[in-house]
Enzyme design. Structure first.
Site, short mmCIF file in Angstrom:
data_model
loop_
_atom_site.label_atom_id
_atom_site.label_comp_id
_atom_site.label_asym_id
_atom_site.label_seq_id
_atom_site.Cartn_x
_atom_site.Cartn_y
_atom_site.Cartn_z
N HIS A 262 34.12 35.19 40.25
CA HIS A 262 35.80 36.03 41.11
C HIS A 262 36.65 35.42 41.58
O HIS A 262 37.58 36.15 42.08
CB HIS A 262 34.87 36.66 42.83
CG HIS A 262 35.37 37.45 43.32
ND1 HIS A 262 36.49 38.05 44.10
CD2 HIS A 262 34.88 38.81 43.59
CE1 HIS A 262 36.98 38.46 44.44
NE2 HIS A 262 36.23 39.73 44.11
N CYS A 263 36.69 33.86 41.24
CA CYS A 263 37.74 33.02 41.42
C CYS A 263 38.66 32.99 39.99
O CYS A 263 39.85 33.42 39.72
CB CYS A 263 37.26 31.26 41.73
SG CYS A 263 36.47 31.54 43.08
N LEU A 264 38.03 31.65 39.08
CA LEU A 264 38.76 31.68 37.82
C LEU A 264 39.20 32.96 37.51
O LEU A 264 40.95 32.58 36.80
CB LEU A 264 38.30 31.07 37.45
CG LEU A 264 37.90 28.95 37.85
CD1 LEU A 264 36.84 28.17 36.72
CD2 LEU A 264 39.09 28.48 38.44
N ILE A 266 40.52 36.20 38.64
CA ILE A 266 41.68 36.17 38.58
C ILE A 266 42.21 35.58 39.42
O ILE A 266 43.61 35.87 39.68
CB ILE A 266 40.81 37.15 39.92
CG1 ILE A 266 39.48 38.37 39.29
CG2 ILE A 266 41.40 37.90 40.79
CD1 ILE A 266 38.13 38.92 40.12
N ASP A 267 42.22 34.39 40.68
CA ASP A 267 42.41 33.69 41.37
C ASP A 267 44.02 33.71 40.88
O ASP A 267 45.94 33.41 41.24
CB ASP A 267 42.38 32.57 42.46
CG ASP A 267 40.70 33.45 42.57
OD1 ASP A 267 40.62 34.64 43.06
OD2 ASP A 267 40.74 32.35 43.12
#
Ligand SMILES: NC(=O)c1ccc[n+]([C@@H]2O[C@H](COP(=O)([O-])OP(=O)(O)OC[C@H]3O[C@@H](n4cnc5c(N)ncnc54)[C@H](O)[C@@H]3O)[C@@H](O)[C@H]2O)c1
Length: 442
Positions: A262-264, A266-267
């Site tokens: 959910h992080c790399l 997208i963020d």
């Protein structure tokens, strides 16, 4: 135990559930709100769906009488502190803040003077002040700062990490003014061992994006290196390990089949989107890292094709066993997983794709892949075993004893013995690393 107050945690996922559990243990009465009724039912039945929270842990919280999972906001009324941990995905490449907006609208009517609200969802600088505060104010008739406290505190939880957890990882805290910062800090001082105050919510928001963009860019760097090192006759893993002996100025990142979760994926795009919108220029590091990391699943499929070709086989009708479907080690999280993308590409080429992953819930995976147990028969029957995730639960011996050929994208198997002065990749074209079993590294 003395009750510290009433806390509402909005979102009971990878971030919200561990926070709820930690807060109950610290002495808070916690209402865990999640719009997913199935999740709430499972929580109420003492069944955790998050790896880092055991059923036992959850049941202890429920038995304390201070944890109440609910699917509606009503029971949150009268809260002292509310923490928002809802998703912040991308929609058509742009930040989707609808979940934050929705939770702001639902919390606002329940907001009382003196309460504290904290946003934890990862987002671009400016969200707390420009989007979240106006929604809370409009729905409550109160003024942020004057009537209630408002801040932002990014989450650093690393699912599956057995050393660093919510409690012992320093937590960055911020507020829209001094009183808000003090209230936010006082709350997290009861939850974690160390808080790190920063001067504004924008700084805290950017801190989180900086951390994840740093990882994303460095992973892209070693991924690109991995794609060319073999052709240079160099074992990239050996070079990385050697570089990592430098006591300063270097940090070890390793190649892999791509980034997920959910992080790399997208963020960093939240950061580049915001920079483009506000400053009118592209954030080139993010664009480049996206390009390289997004390409890794195709690169892995290309390598699979080459390995099969070397054995006189086509991808079509070959039996390929993937080890790991989640996006990271010791986690069951398959969101945005490069392994799912690889399985989909291989199935599209006509391969018989199977995958073994003891952590992943089969109902959560929508890929054309058959989930199997990792058995001797499955390993032996595969034309190729592809190591995509190096879960601790995977038995190396089973693979080295029974596999016919392995593509190891994680350097999970021991490297081939190195003869000084001899190139590690004698056949630079096919990138074959000599080993008793046909093992190739990424
Ligand atoms: N997973 C991680 O490792 C991690 C680490 C650091 C930060 N984050 C960030 O934290 C945020 C949450 O991520 P996550 O992984 O916990 O997501 P998640 O999908 O695991 O959990 C979010 C939960 O929020 C619920 N939800 C959605 N809208 C809601 C609403 N309006 N009201 C109540 N509940 C609602 C969903 O049903 C879901 O259960 C994201 O911004 C993410 O980028 C995640």
């Amino acid at each position: 135990m003395k009750e510290l107050g009433k806390l509402v945690v909005v979102g009971q996922g990878y971030v919200g559930l561990p926070l709820s559990m930690r807060a109950v243990a610290a002495g808070w009465r916690v209402v865990g709100v999640d719009v997913d009724e199935q999740r709430v039912k499972r929580l109420a039945a003492g069944e955790s769906y998050i790896d880092d929270v055991t059923d036992e842990h959850l049941r202890t919280a429920l038995a304390s009488g201070r944890y109440e999972p609910v699917a509606e906001y009503g029971p949150a009324a009268g809260f002292d502190v509310a923490v928002v941990t809802v998703p912040t995905p991308l929609h058509d490449g742009a930040p989707d803040l609808s979940y934050i907006a929705q939770s702001g609208r639902c919390l606002a009517p329940l907001l009382q003077p003196g309460a504290t609200v904290v946003l934890e969802s990862t987002t671009y600088p400016g969200t707390t002040e420009e989007l979240f505060a106006p929604l809370l104010e409009a729905g409550s008739g109160l003024v942020a700062g004057r009537d209630f406290r408002l801040g932002y505190s990014p989450e650093r939880i690393d699912p599956g990490n057995r050393t660093w957890n919510l409690e012992n990882t320093p937590k960055v805290v911020s507020g829209i003014d001094g009183a808000s910062l003090a209230a936010v800090r006082a709350f997290y001082d009861m939850i974690v061992t160390r808080t790190v105050p920063v001067s504004s919510t924008r700084t805290a928001e950017l801190t989180k994006l900086l951390e994840n963009t740093f990882r994303h860019v460095n992973i892209a760097l070693v991924n690109e290196l991995a794609m060319v090192a073999g052709q240079l006759g160099v074992d990239v893993w050996e070079a990385i390990d050697a570089a990592a002996t430098k006591p300063y100025g270097f940090m070890r990142f390793t190649p892999g089949p791509g980034v997920g979760g959910h992080c790399l994926p997208i963020d960093p795009s939240y950061l580049s989107w915001r920079v483009e919108r506000s400053v009118g220029r592209s954030f080139r590091f993010v664009e480049l890292a996206n390009d390289i990391n997004d390409h890794m699943p195709d690169h892995v499929v290309g390598r699979i094709g080459l390995m099969l070709n070397d054995r006189g086989r086509a991808v079509r009708d070959s039996r390929i066993l993937l080890l790991g479907l989640s996006y990271k080690k010791n986690s069951g999280d398959a969101r945005e997983s490069p392994a799912v993308r690889i399985a989909t590409l291989l199935a599209g080429l006509g391969a018989d794709v199977r995958a073994a992953d003891p952590h992943v819930d089969p109902t959560q995976v929508s890929a054309p892949v058959r989930l199997v147990e990792l058995t001797e028969a499955e390993v032996a029957a595969a034309d190729l075993v592809v190591v995509l995730v190096d879960h601790d639960l995977f038995p190396r011996g089973l693979v080295t004893r029974f596999a016919r050929a392995v593509l190891d994208t994680r350097r999970w198997l021991p490297p081939a013995p190195h003869v000084p002065g001899q190139r590690r990749a004698p056949d630079a074209e096919s990138l074959i690393v000599s080993a008793p079993l046909a093992v190739e590294s990424l």
